[in-house]
Design an enzyme around this catalytic site. Structure first.
Site, PDB file in Angstrom:
ATOM      1  N   ASP A 166      26.128  38.388  36.710  1.00  0.00           N
ATOM      2  CA  ASP A 166      25.283  38.364  35.499  1.00  0.00           C
ATOM      3  C   ASP A 166      25.838  39.192  34.343  1.00  0.00           C
ATOM      4  O   ASP A 166      25.362  39.084  33.229  1.00  0.00           O
ATOM      5  CB  ASP A 166      23.873  38.909  35.813  1.00  0.00           C
ATOM      6  N   GLU A 630      61.189  32.523  33.591  1.00  0.00           N
ATOM      7  CA  GLU A 630      62.279  31.556  33.352  1.00  0.00           C
ATOM      8  C   GLU A 630      63.543  32.177  32.762  1.00  0.00           C
ATOM      9  O   GLU A 630      64.639  31.713  33.023  1.00  0.00           O
ATOM     10  CB  GLU A 630      61.781  30.411  32.467  1.00  0.00           C
TER      11      GLU A 630
END
Length: 783
Positions: A166, A630
């Site tokens: 919540d 990469e």
């Protein structure tokens, strides 16, 4: 604050026993917190215990309190709920029950408790701590423990972490589980929107939040709902008429669906409940619209935790152990919490009192006070929602006669469209004409520019990619033509949403001001790139979505090997030279190593990693995960690392490799990216309005100072406007990354959780703050 780096090697847990329990309602991410507490505890040589079934297990003792090892928490990071169970416990509310619990802890030498739960669970823990010495004395009188034990275990230390979907706990931006619950809600809303569109239906969605409207409010913001009902901000008298008028106006504008979101605890201004059924009946009776109710219920608590929740819980778990090691009899029980993207410690009872103040304010009808007490982030969400959901009649809108152009630059990033929508709607509300530029600077030069209206951007928040179209082209070679288009269309300000190219583009335009007066207008950039490599901002729109894609994929890849014998996966992520995705993806997916450009590595380190993994695989651990950015190293390619691990792991494990590629740029934006995009973009457009007023002289706009070309970024706890020229010194232009990156501080965290010995700078932690002192203007990393 002491700025000398402080390392926790000096903090030893030897001779200490830490127990961890989850209590109250479950929340996704609790397991990540449990895992972090266990591994950090073992790392500092403490004994660590699970207490199964929350306080009930503490009272019952026996097999419910068990010492655990490193492997006990293997493979739980991606599991929703809590693996150690949670239960509501009546007996712990009695002194008798707490007496029994104290006895069970003392017998095992446990005097450090880490409690993961809501405010009820944490209040109970604090009471237990206050009574501790009295309980021990009573046990000694009854002859159950000796005087030596009373002296030895005289103090109980408690640290709390808030696990609650919540987000109803004051003092913390985001509680563990909130982001995941938003993921569940948004998945459902996105699915419902397609069916509602087909049938021209109205949907009333009920979400959890008995006393707190956070989930309802943020999901309404994230999907552009027509109306939202929350307990903190009841609708005004006569809301029934207002709502029906708005719904029918939307239909008249050719909008085929209406979404109304109701928090389960929604009330009217007389404190009477507003239920989803009541709302549905009203729409059907007054308007005759085909209306359906969907109650999401416990779906919101289920499923795997999002990347944000895993990282949040892992950071908090480590911080909790540090707090326990540093605790003295005089330090108050604290909760570890998040403010912006910083871990902080706050006195537990101050937070609980403030949380109770909110409820009291609501009960007494002081609703504005309740919203203020919920904190800055909640208030901002509410104000942004009100700004974007209600179009004022044209006659009421101011007319500024300013034209503002909005464009996307660079590679697509999820959340860009939400940012464009917010910019367009806030701009129109401020009285400007908004022009959309198609295909970035290149499209601008070709005159692909058109006015865009309030209705044109309806339904954009949930769309991935870039609807306006985006290109990597920089403006330098089109300056003449762009200046001409700005003159022709009388453009008085520019808002650029994009990545590193957008930043370079603004630098080029500001440098061209000497030659072209047309560029002497306010310009602002909102960072949007999956790589999160823009200087001046800790986060950029799109990175959270990409991180979730990586995390989900890693989960699936790991699961694919569940039936096979030991296997290691080498996974390549995007990011250019920026290691954010590899590093944070590694933290969220539980990787053994993440290779990044920012932390150079050599063959010796690769070998050490392989050996480390081989040793691990000889235990009960079945799967390994290695991430590689990469561009982390031109020679140690993904293939090289795959071949190295394959060769060295022969006979112990086999290897597979995956290059994730462009899937990291695609997909529907995550709730975080939708809301971050919406809020940051709305703020940027308000800045443009302010600058336009300041620079309008003698019938024209003329802005040529550095502070009229800014980047709006999230820095630690605040959203700040920074002149792009000033950011040049912070940028490594060759590798397109900022020279300093905050997340590098989290690297040791991943290593510790993967069983490496490392140094961890804890200078930023360990400061106990007070709730009331949290910066009120802080615009946080919470969504």
């Amino acid at each position: 604050m002491d700025h000398q780096p402080k390392f926790f090697e000096n903090l030893s847990g030897a001779g200490k026993a830490i127990a961890v329990l989850t209590s109250g309602g479950d929340a996704q991410g609790m397991n990540a917190a449990v895992r972090a507490v266990v591994r950090m505890g073992i790392y500092v040589n403490a004994k660590v215990y699970f207490i199964y079934e929350g306080y009930q297990g503490m009272v019952d003792g026996g097999d419910n309190i068990v010492e655990v090892s490193w492997e006990s928490v293997s493979s739980i990071l991606q599991v929703g709920g809590t693996v150690i169970g949670s239960a509501r416990c009546k007996s712990f509310r009695t002194r008798e029950g707490r007496l029994q619990a104290a006895l069970n802890l003392v017998r095992r030498g446990i005097t450090n408790l880490c409690v993961i739960g809501g405010d009820g669970s944490l209040t109970g823990a604090n009471l237990f701590r206050e009574e501790w010495s009295g309980l021990l004395e009573e046990l000694a009188q009854k002859g159950k423990i000796d005087a030596e034990a009373v002296k030895k275990y005289a103090y109980l230390n408690i640290v709390g972490m808030v696990g609650s979907i919540d987000n109803d706990f004051c003092g913390t931006d985001m509680t563990i589980g909130t982001d995941s619950a938003l993921h569940r809600i948004i998945e459902v809303v996105d699915a419902i929107m397609t069916t509602a569109q087909s049938h021209q239906r109205t949907f009333v969605l009920e979400v959890m939040g008995r006393h707190c409207g956070y989930l309802a409010l943020v999901s309404a913001l994230a999907c552009g709902a027509d109306w939202v009902f929350i307990p903190e901000y009841p609708p005004e008298e006569g809301w029934e008429d207002t709502m029906c008028v708005k719904l029918s106006e939307n239909r008249a504008r050719k909008k085929r669906l209406n979404i109304i979101i109701v928090a389960e605890g929604a009330i009217d201004c007389h404190n009477k409940p507003i239920t989803s059924e009541k709302v549905k009946d009203l729409v059907v009776q007054r308007l005759g619209f085909d209306t359906r109710v969907t109650i999401l219920g416990h779906v919101q608590r289920g499923g795997t935790p999002s990347a944000f929740d895993r990282i949040l819980a892992s950071r908090m778990g480590v911080e909790a152990v540090l707090a326990l090691l540093e605790a003295t009899p005089d330090t108050p029980a604290c909760v570890v919490s998040l403010s912006g993207n910083q871990a902080v410690r706050l006195p537990l009872m101050e937070c609980v009192q403030m949380t109770q103040e909110v409820q009291k304010a609501m009960d007494e009808g002081r609703f504005l006070e309740a919203v203020r007490l919920r904190g800055r982030s909640f208030e901002n969400n509410l104000n942004t929602y009100k700004l974007l959901s209600n179009k004022r009649p044209d006659a009421e809108l101011p007319k500024t006669n300013f034209n503002v152009a909005v464009l996307n630059v660079g590679a697509p990033a999820a959340g860009m469209n939400a940012a464009v929508r917010a910019a367009v709607r806030v701009g129109i509300t401020e009285g400007h004409k908004i022009f959309a530029v198609i295909d970035g600077f290149e499209g601008f030069a070709k005159g692909k520019i058109k006015e865009i209206s309030w209705g044109d951007v309806g339904g954009w928040t949930g769309q991935g990619g870039s609807i306006l179209g985006t290109k990597r082209t920089l403006p330098a070679k089109y300056l003449e033509k762009i200046a001409e288009q700005m003159r022709t269309n009388n453009i008085n300000a520019l808002m650029v949403i994009g990545g590193f190219e957008a930043y370079l583009g603004l630098l080029e335009l500001s440098a061209a001001r000497e030659k072209y007066d047309e560029f002497c207008v306010p310009m602002v950039m909102v960072p949007a790139t999956v790589s999160n490599n823009v200087p001046g901002s800790d986060f950029s729109i799109g990175a959270d979505t990409a991180l979730n894609t990586i995390t989900d994929t890693c989960d699936r890849i790991k699961q694919s090997a569940s039936g096979t014998k030991r296997r290691v996966f080498i996974i390549e992520t995007m990011g250019g030279y920026c290691g954010y995705l590899a590093n944070m993806g590694g933290l969220a997916a539980g990787a053994d190593a993440a290779y990044i450009f920012e932390e150079q590595f050599d063959i010796r380190e690769l070998q050490a990693n392989v050996e480390h993994l081989t040793e691990k695989m000889k235990t009960s651990i079945q799967r390994g995960l290695v991430l590689r950015n990469e561009n982390c190293n031109e020679n140690y390619t993904t293939d090289f690392i795959y071949q190295l691990y394959s060769e060295e792991g022969k006979g112990v494990f086999d290897c597979r490799k995956n290059v994730l590629g462009h899937m990291q740029q695609g997909g529907a934006p995550s709730p975080f990216d939708r809301n971050f995009g919406t809020k940051i973009s709305a703020k940027a457009m308000q800045w443009i309005s302010k600058k336009l007023k300041e620079t309008y002289r003698k019938g024209k706009v003329f802005a040529n100072t550095d502070d009229s070309v800014c980047l709006l970024g999230m820095r630690r706890r605040n959203l700040v406007f920074q002149p792009v020229v000033e950011l040049k010194s912070e940028t490594d232009f060759v590798h397109r990354i900022p020279k300093e990156q905050w997340w590098l501080k989290l690297r040791p965290l991943m290593k510790i959780l993967a069983k490496y010995k490392t140094s961890y700078d804890v200078s930023d932690s360990g400061q106990l703050e007070h709730v009331a002192m949290l910066p009120k203007e802080a615009e946080t990393g919470a969504i």
